[in-house]
Design a protein around this motif. Structure first.
Motif, PDB file in Angstrom:
ATOM      1  N   ALA A 323       0.808  -1.224   0.000  1.00  0.00           N
ATOM      2  CA  ALA A 323       0.000   0.000   0.000  1.00  0.00           C
ATOM      3  C   ALA A 323       0.837   1.268   0.000  1.00  0.00           C
ATOM      4  CB  ALA A 323      -0.957   0.010   1.193  1.00  0.00           C
ATOM      5  N   GLY A 324       2.146   1.144   0.170  1.00  0.00           N
ATOM      6  CA  GLY A 324       3.017   2.303   0.016  1.00  0.00           C
ATOM      7  C   GLY A 324       3.348   3.071   1.265  1.00  0.00           C
ATOM      8  N   GLU A 343     -15.231  20.290   6.769  1.00  0.00           N
ATOM      9  CA  GLU A 343     -15.206  21.673   7.244  1.00  0.00           C
ATOM     10  C   GLU A 343     -15.157  22.705   6.123  1.00  0.00           C
ATOM     11  OE1 GLU A 343     -12.070  22.127  10.038  1.00  0.00           O
ATOM     12  OE2 GLU A 343     -12.923  20.690  11.468  1.00  0.00           O
ATOM     13  N   ARG A 344     -14.497  22.327   5.008  1.00  0.00           N
ATOM     14  CA  ARG A 344     -14.321  23.324   3.952  1.00  0.00           C
ATOM     15  C   ARG A 344     -14.890  22.896   2.606  1.00  0.00           C
ATOM     16  NH1 ARG A 344      -9.782  23.588   7.154  1.00  0.00           N
ATOM     17  NH2 ARG A 344      -8.599  22.063   5.954  1.00  0.00           N
ATOM     18  N   GLY A 345     -15.279  21.646   2.513  1.00  0.00           N
ATOM     19  CA  GLY A 345     -15.835  21.166   1.251  1.00  0.00           C
ATOM     20  C   GLY A 345     -14.833  21.151   0.118  1.00  0.00           C
ATOM     21  N   ILE A 346     -13.537  21.059   0.471  1.00  0.00           N
ATOM     22  CA  ILE A 346     -12.491  21.069  -0.558  1.00  0.00           C
ATOM     23  C   ILE A 346     -11.498  19.944  -0.305  1.00  0.00           C
ATOM     24  CG2 ILE A 346     -12.644  23.556  -0.977  1.00  0.00           C
ATOM     25  CD1 ILE A 346     -10.152  23.895   0.749  1.00  0.00           C
ATOM     26  N   VAL A 347     -10.728  19.658  -1.328  1.00  0.00           N
ATOM     27  CA  VAL A 347      -9.632  18.703  -1.228  1.00  0.00           C
ATOM     28  C   VAL A 347      -8.338  19.495  -1.194  1.00  0.00           C
ATOM     29  CG1 VAL A 347      -8.488  16.749  -2.320  1.00  0.00           C
ATOM     30  CG2 VAL A 347     -10.965  17.043  -2.571  1.00  0.00           C
ATOM     31  N   THR A 348      -7.600  19.400  -0.084  1.00  0.00           N
ATOM     32  CA  THR A 348      -6.320  20.102   0.013  1.00  0.00           C
ATOM     33  C   THR A 348      -5.315  19.162   0.651  1.00  0.00           C
ATOM     34  OG1 THR A 348      -7.474  22.189   0.326  1.00  0.00           O
ATOM     35  CG2 THR A 348      -5.137  22.170   0.861  1.00  0.00           C
ATOM     36  N   HIS A 349      -4.526  18.532  -0.154  1.00  0.00           N
ATOM     37  CA  HIS A 349      -3.517  17.600   0.327  1.00  0.00           C
ATOM     38  C   HIS A 349      -2.646  17.173  -0.840  1.00  0.00           C
ATOM     39  CE1 HIS A 349      -5.623  14.347  -1.687  1.00  0.00           C
ATOM     40  NE2 HIS A 349      -6.738  14.819  -1.166  1.00  0.00           N
ATOM     41  N   PRO A 350      -1.442  16.641  -0.551  1.00  0.00           N
ATOM     42  CA  PRO A 350      -0.654  16.047  -1.630  1.00  0.00           C
ATOM     43  C   PRO A 350      -1.424  14.867  -2.232  1.00  0.00           C
ATOM     44  CG  PRO A 350       0.675  16.355   0.352  1.00  0.00           C
ATOM     45  CD  PRO A 350      -0.754  16.594   0.734  1.00  0.00           C
ATOM     46  N   PRO A 351      -1.156  14.523  -3.459  1.00  0.00           N
ATOM     47  CA  PRO A 351      -1.884  13.417  -4.091  1.00  0.00           C
ATOM     48  C   PRO A 351      -1.817  12.140  -3.256  1.00  0.00           C
ATOM     49  CG  PRO A 351      -0.497  14.548  -5.675  1.00  0.00           C
ATOM     50  CD  PRO A 351      -0.135  15.107  -4.338  1.00  0.00           C
ATOM     51  N   LEU A 352      -2.969  11.531  -3.030  1.00  0.00           N
ATOM     52  CA  LEU A 352      -3.003  10.279  -2.284  1.00  0.00           C
ATOM     53  C   LEU A 352      -2.691   9.108  -3.214  1.00  0.00           C
ATOM     54  CD1 LEU A 352      -6.269  10.668  -0.166  1.00  0.00           C
ATOM     55  CD2 LEU A 352      -3.923  10.959   0.599  1.00  0.00           C
ATOM     56  N   PRO A 353      -1.851   8.184  -2.771  1.00  0.00           N
ATOM     57  CA  PRO A 353      -1.557   7.005  -3.612  1.00  0.00           C
ATOM     58  C   PRO A 353      -2.680   5.978  -3.524  1.00  0.00           C
ATOM     59  CG  PRO A 353      -0.317   6.876  -1.571  1.00  0.00           C
ATOM     60  CD  PRO A 353      -1.050   8.202  -1.537  1.00  0.00           C
ATOM     61  N   LEU A 354      -3.901   6.421  -3.860  1.00  0.00           N
ATOM     62  CA  LEU A 354      -5.057   5.537  -3.725  1.00  0.00           C
ATOM     63  C   LEU A 354      -4.966   4.326  -4.644  1.00  0.00           C
ATOM     64  CD1 LEU A 354      -7.827   8.252  -3.370  1.00  0.00           C
ATOM     65  CD2 LEU A 354      -7.156   6.587  -1.630  1.00  0.00           C
ATOM     66  N   ALA A 355      -4.294   4.469  -5.777  1.00  0.00           N
ATOM     67  CA  ALA A 355      -4.123   3.325  -6.666  1.00  0.00           C
ATOM     68  C   ALA A 355      -3.348   2.207  -5.973  1.00  0.00           C
ATOM     69  CB  ALA A 355      -3.406   3.755  -7.948  1.00  0.00           C
ATOM     70  N   LYS A 356      -2.393   2.586  -5.116  1.00  0.00           N
ATOM     71  CA  LYS A 356      -1.634   1.584  -4.377  1.00  0.00           C
ATOM     72  C   LYS A 356      -2.512   0.892  -3.343  1.00  0.00           C
ATOM     73  CE  LYS A 356       3.259   2.427  -4.710  1.00  0.00           C
ATOM     74  NZ  LYS A 356       4.506   2.361  -3.934  1.00  0.00           N
ATOM     75  N   LEU A 357      -3.396   1.660  -2.704  1.00  0.00           N
ATOM     76  CA  LEU A 357      -4.290   1.059  -1.726  1.00  0.00           C
ATOM     77  C   LEU A 357      -5.258   0.100  -2.420  1.00  0.00           C
ATOM     78  CD1 LEU A 357      -5.221   0.812   1.173  1.00  0.00           C
ATOM     79  CD2 LEU A 357      -6.669   2.833   0.830  1.00  0.00           C
ATOM     80  N   ALA A 358      -5.770   0.512  -3.570  1.00  0.00           N
ATOM     81  CA  ALA A 358      -6.633  -0.381  -4.347  1.00  0.00           C
ATOM     82  C   ALA A 358      -5.858  -1.626  -4.772  1.00  0.00           C
ATOM     83  CB  ALA A 358      -7.181   0.352  -5.573  1.00  0.00           C
ATOM     84  N   GLY A 359      -4.589  -1.424  -5.139  1.00  0.00           N
ATOM     85  CA  GLY A 359      -3.744  -2.547  -5.517  1.00  0.00           C
ATOM     86  C   GLY A 359      -3.529  -3.519  -4.377  1.00  0.00           C
ATOM     87  N   TYR A 360      -3.501  -2.990  -3.148  1.00  0.00           N
ATOM     88  CA  TYR A 360      -3.364  -3.862  -1.982  1.00  0.00           C
ATOM     89  C   TYR A 360      -4.546  -4.819  -1.895  1.00  0.00           C
ATOM     90  CZ  TYR A 360      -3.663  -5.462   2.822  1.00  0.00           C
ATOM     91  OH  TYR A 360      -3.797  -6.260   3.946  1.00  0.00           O
ATOM     92  N   TYR A 361      -5.743  -4.303  -2.163  1.00  0.00           N
ATOM     93  CA  TYR A 361      -6.919  -5.167  -2.080  1.00  0.00           C
ATOM     94  C   TYR A 361      -6.930  -6.204  -3.209  1.00  0.00           C
ATOM     95  CZ  TYR A 361      -8.681  -2.248   1.679  1.00  0.00           C
ATOM     96  OH  TYR A 361      -8.824  -1.603   2.872  1.00  0.00           O
ATOM     97  N   ASP A 362      -6.435  -5.841  -4.384  1.00  0.00           N
ATOM     98  CA  ASP A 362      -6.268  -6.839  -5.439  1.00  0.00           C
ATOM     99  C   ASP A 362      -5.277  -7.918  -4.997  1.00  0.00           C
ATOM    100  OD1 ASP A 362      -8.032  -5.992  -7.468  1.00  0.00           O
ATOM    101  OD2 ASP A 362      -6.619  -4.483  -8.172  1.00  0.00           O
ATOM    102  N   VAL A 392     -12.268   2.390  -2.791  1.00  0.00           N
ATOM    103  CA  VAL A 392     -11.046   3.169  -2.939  1.00  0.00           C
ATOM    104  C   VAL A 392     -10.968   3.758  -4.346  1.00  0.00           C
ATOM    105  CG1 VAL A 392      -8.528   3.094  -2.940  1.00  0.00           C
ATOM    106  CG2 VAL A 392      -9.799   1.800  -1.224  1.00  0.00           C
ATOM    107  N   LYS A 393     -11.260   2.949  -5.334  1.00  0.00           N
ATOM    108  CA  LYS A 393     -11.209   3.430  -6.722  1.00  0.00           C
ATOM    109  C   LYS A 393     -12.216   4.548  -6.967  1.00  0.00           C
ATOM    110  CE  LYS A 393      -9.363  -0.606  -9.154  1.00  0.00           C
ATOM    111  NZ  LYS A 393      -9.615  -1.605 -10.225  1.00  0.00           N
TER     112      LYS A 393
END
Length: 399
Positions: A323-324, A343-362, A392-393
């Protein structure tokens, strides 16, 4: 220097002593230079006397003479490594980190490569790191503090005599990660990417014609993986600072540099996600999915605690590798995302490695297929795992 652009303090490694093998030139030298900038004491372990002495002299002029030491070292020779230990301790009192950069590249098809070339490669590329581990880890464990970095490489055909032992270094680091659990000593593997060092350029000149490419075509094909020598070495050095984050993983120099500064490598324009979701419906979906993914991970991690010690350690390491990042870091990252959405209705963060988390489930699904013999139970398990993956996807798609 690249390191001066990353926002790190120039005393971040003050008081630490780091050995870099094969540091008389190329990536190793660049790593040493960066480590000195970060305030560390550094030992240049280099087999070629002239290269090592020249590197030592040059760095003494740029930094403080008392913080750099050259020791002529054959990493595959036990007596030579013991001498390295003795002189390092005599000079600095302790060794806090080892970067196993020394290498020898042997090229050719497996069926044609003389066994003597395999022996040479083994001597440096695997026997060397094992001797370094046996010699320096005991003190690190005793002190409850240390870093042991192996160096990997991703290759292809015609590199078997080199890549086989580089792959073994990955397994060595993974094994050490398990054995060093709870000691305060962290082991991981780092790969430089494709770097135009003298060694690499000579290798490419021999390698490129074999699949029918020119040297220029080879580099053009791999241009996205190319880093400068200084960047690759800086990544090696910076990885020591983030050793706990990287423990048990195989990372790259670019990952280490991005850990220090997410905008490294021109990512400033797109590396930070910040903006409102385009509808209330999307916002609600994102909030629900983020919470679902977080709860799933939290429940799973709680379940791991109830397993036997061996099972628990294996599952935790497997998750971190696939999962990285550790599950605790995933949970904290998802908590931060949920807070921004709420709280703000926005996305503010560095890119999440969600593809890796999805890959973990595969990955989890494939494991289940291998050990669950009851067809009904397997189908039920896969239904849950694929639902987790799809959540996750879908979250990745929305944000």
């Amino acid at each position: 220097m690249v390191i001066s652009q990353l926002g790190l303090k120039s005393d971040a490694l003050h008081g630490e002593t780091v050995i870099v093998t094969g540091a008389g030139g190329g990536i190793g030298y660049a790593a040493v230079r960066t480590l000195l900038w970060l305030g560390a004491n550094v030992v240049i372990a280099e087999i070629h006397h002239q290269n090592g002495r020249t590197a030592e002299h040059t760095l003494e002029q740029e930094f403080v003479k008392e913080r750099v030491l050259f020791v002529q070292t054959d990493v595959g020779d036990e007596a030579s490594v013991k001498n390295l230990y003795t002189l390092s301790i005599l000079a600095f009192g302790k060794v806090d980190a080892v970067i196993n950069n020394a290498t020898i590249a042997v090229l050719g098809e497996v069926k044609d490569l003389p066994i003597e070339e395999w022996d040479k490669s083994y001597h440096v590329n695997l026997r060397g790191p094992v001797l370094m581990a046996k010699t320096f880890l005991p003190d690190m464990i005793k002190n409850g503090h240390g870093v042991f970095a192996c160096v990997s490489s991703t290759g292809t055909a015609f590199l078997g005599g080199y890549e086989t032992f580089k792959a073994a270094q990955v397994h060595l680091a993974n094994t050490l990660d398990a054995e060093l659990e709870g000691t305060g000593v962290f082991a991981y593997t780092i790969g430089p990417g494709l770097v135009p060092t003298e060694t690499a350029s000579k290798a490419v000149a021999k390698l490129a014609p074999q699949p029918g490419m020119t040297v220029d075509e080879f580099f053009a094909l791999n241009k996205n993986a190319v880093l400068s020598v200084e960047e690759a070495g800086a990544g090696f050095a910076v990885s020591v600072l983030f050793a706990e984050k990287f423990r048990g993983q195989e990372i790259s120099s670019i990952q280490a540099l991005k850990a220090a500064d997410i905008t490294f490598g021109g990512a400033a324009e797109t590396g930070e996600q910040s903006g409102e979701l385009n509808s209330e419906e999307h916002l609600r979906q994102a909030q629900a999915l983020c919470e679902a993914v977080r709860i799933t991970l939290k429940e799973q991690s709680e379940g791991w605690k109830r397993r036997s010690l061996f099972e628990r350690q294996w599952v935790i390491r497997d998750f971190r590798k696939t999962a990285g990042m550790p599950v605790e870091e995933w949970l904290e990252t998802l908590r931060g995302l949920a807070e921004n959405l709420r709280e703000r209705g926005i996305v503010t963060h560095p890119p999440l490695p969600l593809a890796k988390l999805a890959g973990y489930y595969d990955h989890l699904a494939e494991l289940a297929k291998g050990y669950e013999k009851d067809t009904a139970k397997l189908e039920e398990n896969l239904r849950h795992v694929y639902r987790w993956r799809d959540e996750v996807k879908e979250l990745e798609k929305i944000i």
